[in-house]
Design a protein around this motif. Structure first.
Motif, PDB file in Angstrom:
ATOM      1  N   LEU A 240       0.605  -1.281   0.018  1.00  0.00           N
ATOM      2  CA  LEU A 240      -0.111  -0.108   0.105  1.00  0.00           C
ATOM      3  C   LEU A 240       0.830   1.038  -0.013  1.00  0.00           C
ATOM      4  CD1 LEU A 240      -3.044   1.143   0.645  1.00  0.00           C
ATOM      5  CD2 LEU A 240      -2.183   1.413   2.733  1.00  0.00           C
ATOM      6  N   THR A 241       0.565   2.197  -0.980  1.00  0.00           N
ATOM      7  CA  THR A 241       1.354   3.283  -1.115  1.00  0.00           C
ATOM      8  C   THR A 241       0.559   4.495  -1.175  1.00  0.00           C
ATOM      9  OG1 THR A 241       3.174   2.152  -2.226  1.00  0.00           O
ATOM     10  CG2 THR A 241       3.081   4.698  -2.320  1.00  0.00           C
ATOM     11  N   ILE A 242       0.743   5.683  -0.437  1.00  0.00           N
ATOM     12  CA  ILE A 242       0.214   6.989  -0.632  1.00  0.00           C
ATOM     13  C   ILE A 242       1.129   8.016  -1.299  1.00  0.00           C
ATOM     14  CG2 ILE A 242      -1.428   8.892   0.068  1.00  0.00           C
ATOM     15  CD1 ILE A 242      -2.390   6.824   2.292  1.00  0.00           C
ATOM     16  N   ARG A 243       0.953   8.635  -2.478  1.00  0.00           N
ATOM     17  CA  ARG A 243       1.801   9.408  -2.897  1.00  0.00           C
ATOM     18  C   ARG A 243       1.148  10.528  -3.997  1.00  0.00           C
ATOM     19  NH1 ARG A 243       1.973   8.781  -8.193  1.00  0.00           N
ATOM     20  NH2 ARG A 243       1.658   6.629  -9.238  1.00  0.00           N
TER      21      ARG A 243
ATOM     22  N   TYR B 265      -3.306  20.359  -4.208  1.00  0.00           N
ATOM     23  CA  TYR B 265      -2.604  19.237  -3.989  1.00  0.00           C
ATOM     24  C   TYR B 265      -3.296  17.829  -4.162  1.00  0.00           C
ATOM     25  CZ  TYR B 265       0.422  22.712  -1.694  1.00  0.00           C
ATOM     26  OH  TYR B 265       1.408  23.778  -1.536  1.00  0.00           O
ATOM     27  N   TYR B 266      -2.893  16.955  -4.642  1.00  0.00           N
ATOM     28  CA  TYR B 266      -3.641  15.730  -5.003  1.00  0.00           C
ATOM     29  C   TYR B 266      -2.661  14.572  -4.661  1.00  0.00           C
ATOM     30  CZ  TYR B 266      -7.521  18.114  -7.146  1.00  0.00           C
ATOM     31  OH  TYR B 266      -8.654  19.166  -7.168  1.00  0.00           O
ATOM     32  N   TYR B 267      -3.387  13.455  -4.079  1.00  0.00           N
ATOM     33  CA  TYR B 267      -2.518  12.325  -3.807  1.00  0.00           C
ATOM     34  C   TYR B 267      -3.568  11.076  -4.253  1.00  0.00           C
ATOM     35  CZ  TYR B 267      -0.413  15.834  -0.801  1.00  0.00           C
ATOM     36  OH  TYR B 267       0.024  16.928  -0.535  1.00  0.00           O
ATOM     37  N   ILE B 268      -2.691  10.122  -4.533  1.00  0.00           N
ATOM     38  CA  ILE B 268      -3.378   8.860  -4.888  1.00  0.00           C
ATOM     39  C   ILE B 268      -2.934   7.718  -3.893  1.00  0.00           C
ATOM     40  CG2 ILE B 268      -3.410   9.312  -7.308  1.00  0.00           C
ATOM     41  CD1 ILE B 268      -1.000   6.675  -6.514  1.00  0.00           C
ATOM     42  N   ILE B 269      -3.737   6.613  -3.711  1.00  0.00           N
ATOM     43  CA  ILE B 269      -3.649   5.712  -2.974  1.00  0.00           C
ATOM     44  C   ILE B 269      -3.502   4.429  -3.913  1.00  0.00           C
ATOM     45  CG2 ILE B 269      -5.914   5.293  -2.326  1.00  0.00           C
ATOM     46  CD1 ILE B 269      -5.061   4.051   0.333  1.00  0.00           C
ATOM     47  N   GLU B 270      -2.360   3.522  -3.640  1.00  0.00           N
ATOM     48  CA  GLU B 270      -2.585   2.414  -4.815  1.00  0.00           C
ATOM     49  C   GLU B 270      -2.005   1.118  -3.835  1.00  0.00           C
ATOM     50  OE1 GLU B 270       0.440   3.657  -7.753  1.00  0.00           O
ATOM     51  OE2 GLU B 270       1.840   3.947  -6.076  1.00  0.00           O
TER      52      GLU B 270
ATOM     53  N   ILE C 141      -6.114   2.989  -6.513  1.00  0.00           N
ATOM     54  CA  ILE C 141      -7.594   2.609  -5.878  1.00  0.00           C
ATOM     55  C   ILE C 141      -8.123   3.617  -5.384  1.00  0.00           C
ATOM     56  CG2 ILE C 141      -6.972  -0.079  -5.665  1.00  0.00           C
ATOM     57  CD1 ILE C 141      -7.034   1.420  -2.622  1.00  0.00           C
ATOM     58  N   GLY C 142      -7.587   5.001  -5.208  1.00  0.00           N
ATOM     59  CA  GLY C 142      -8.236   6.067  -4.793  1.00  0.00           C
ATOM     60  C   GLY C 142      -7.519   7.274  -4.857  1.00  0.00           C
ATOM     61  N   TYR C 143      -8.030   8.446  -4.506  1.00  0.00           N
ATOM     62  CA  TYR C 143      -7.304   9.468  -4.653  1.00  0.00           C
ATOM     63  C   TYR C 143      -8.385  10.891  -3.793  1.00  0.00           C
ATOM     64  CZ  TYR C 143     -10.620  11.994  -7.430  1.00  0.00           C
ATOM     65  OH  TYR C 143     -12.060  12.521  -7.953  1.00  0.00           O
ATOM     66  N   VAL C 144      -7.281  11.638  -3.373  1.00  0.00           N
ATOM     67  CA  VAL C 144      -8.005  12.968  -2.646  1.00  0.00           C
ATOM     68  C   VAL C 144      -7.410  14.073  -3.161  1.00  0.00           C
ATOM     69  CG1 VAL C 144      -6.183  12.708  -0.675  1.00  0.00           C
ATOM     70  CG2 VAL C 144      -8.285  13.584  -0.223  1.00  0.00           C
ATOM     71  N   GLY C 145      -8.206  15.050  -3.292  1.00  0.00           N
ATOM     72  CA  GLY C 145      -7.713  16.260  -3.795  1.00  0.00           C
ATOM     73  C   GLY C 145      -8.029  17.568  -2.666  1.00  0.00           C
ATOM     74  N   MET C 146      -7.113  18.491  -2.489  1.00  0.00           N
ATOM     75  CA  MET C 146      -7.431  19.703  -1.597  1.00  0.00           C
ATOM     76  C   MET C 146      -6.721  20.821  -2.075  1.00  0.00           C
ATOM     77  SD  MET C 146      -5.011  18.589   1.600  1.00  0.00           S
ATOM     78  CE  MET C 146      -3.296  18.452   1.540  1.00  0.00           C
ATOM     79  N   TRP C 147      -7.352  22.195  -1.688  1.00  0.00           N
ATOM     80  CA  TRP C 147      -6.730  23.366  -2.215  1.00  0.00           C
ATOM     81  C   TRP C 147      -6.497  23.849  -0.774  1.00  0.00           C
ATOM     82  CZ3 TRP C 147     -11.772  25.187  -5.097  1.00  0.00           C
ATOM     83  CH2 TRP C 147     -11.761  24.695  -6.461  1.00  0.00           C
TER      84      TRP C 147
ATOM     85  N   LYS D  76      -7.382   5.964   5.688  1.00  0.00           N
ATOM     86  CA  LYS D  76      -6.048   6.046   5.581  1.00  0.00           C
ATOM     87  C   LYS D  76      -5.786   7.197   4.928  1.00  0.00           C
ATOM     88  CE  LYS D  76      -5.003   1.241   6.733  1.00  0.00           C
ATOM     89  NZ  LYS D  76      -3.910   0.360   6.596  1.00  0.00           N
ATOM     90  N   LEU D  77      -6.470   7.421   3.826  1.00  0.00           N
ATOM     91  CA  LEU D  77      -6.322   8.187   2.747  1.00  0.00           C
ATOM     92  C   LEU D  77      -6.515   9.728   3.490  1.00  0.00           C
ATOM     93  CD1 LEU D  77      -5.168   9.141  -0.141  1.00  0.00           C
ATOM     94  CD2 LEU D  77      -7.577   8.551  -0.953  1.00  0.00           C
ATOM     95  N   PHE D  78      -7.953   9.805   4.063  1.00  0.00           N
ATOM     96  CA  PHE D  78      -8.082  10.896   4.505  1.00  0.00           C
ATOM     97  C   PHE D  78      -7.027  11.409   5.642  1.00  0.00           C
ATOM     98  CE2 PHE D  78     -11.017  13.843   7.087  1.00  0.00           C
ATOM     99  CZ  PHE D  78     -11.393  14.738   6.187  1.00  0.00           C
TER     100      PHE D  78
END
Length: 149
Positions: A4-7, A45-50, A56-62, A87-89
């Motif tokens: 599992l990676t978040i980047r 700023y956007y991040y993906i979880i893989e 398998i997911g992503y999150v974005g924020m300003w 985990k992503l949040f």
């Protein structure tokens, strides 16, 4: 065991991110919006979880001064219920704090109780309603926020 990676999201990720987007939202963003967010929005700023290099997911924020607005967060339907969104949040909150944010807010559909429960775990509370916020069905949004420090 799966890795599992978040980047940080990269332009090369957009094709896979679109699969998550299309599977998750009734009014999905298009590729151009993601491309603009990654290349032209200095506040984004956007991040993906893989898992095993599959997104398998992503999150974005300003991030604007000390305020953070979560723009979107999604996990592929087949991977929901495994605490990956949590985990992503959590990761996004840590990034926001690291960027100097003191307050975070987001909008969530009034009917999305699962997401609201997740956000409450992190201390977010309802702050108001945005009437007819969602363009696909004019559903209201609950505005939720939390002080980060």
């Amino acid at each position: 065991m799966a890795e599992l990676t978040i980047r940080k999201m990269e332009l090369a990720d957009i094709d896979q991110v679109m699969l998550v987007e299309l599977a998750s939202f009734s009014s999905p963003w298009n590729e151009q919006i993601f491309r603009q967010e990654l290349t032209q929005n200095q506040h984004a700023y956007y991040y993906i979880i893989e898992i095993d290099q599959k997104i398998i997911g992503y999150v974005g924020m300003w991030v604007v001064f000390d305020d953070v607005q979560i723009t979107n967060i999604a996990i592929l339907p087949g991977f929901r219920g495994q605490k990956l969104g949590e985990k992503l949040f959590r990761f996004a909150l840590q990034q926001a704090i690291g960027l100097g944010a003191t307050r975070l807010s987001l909008e969530v559909r009034v009917t999305n109780i699962v997401a609201q429960k997740l956000y409450r775990k992190f201390g977010l509370v309802p702050g108001g309603i945005r009437k007819n916020y969602y363009t696909d069905n004019q559903e209201d949004a609950v505005v939720m926020w939390v002080n980060l420090i």
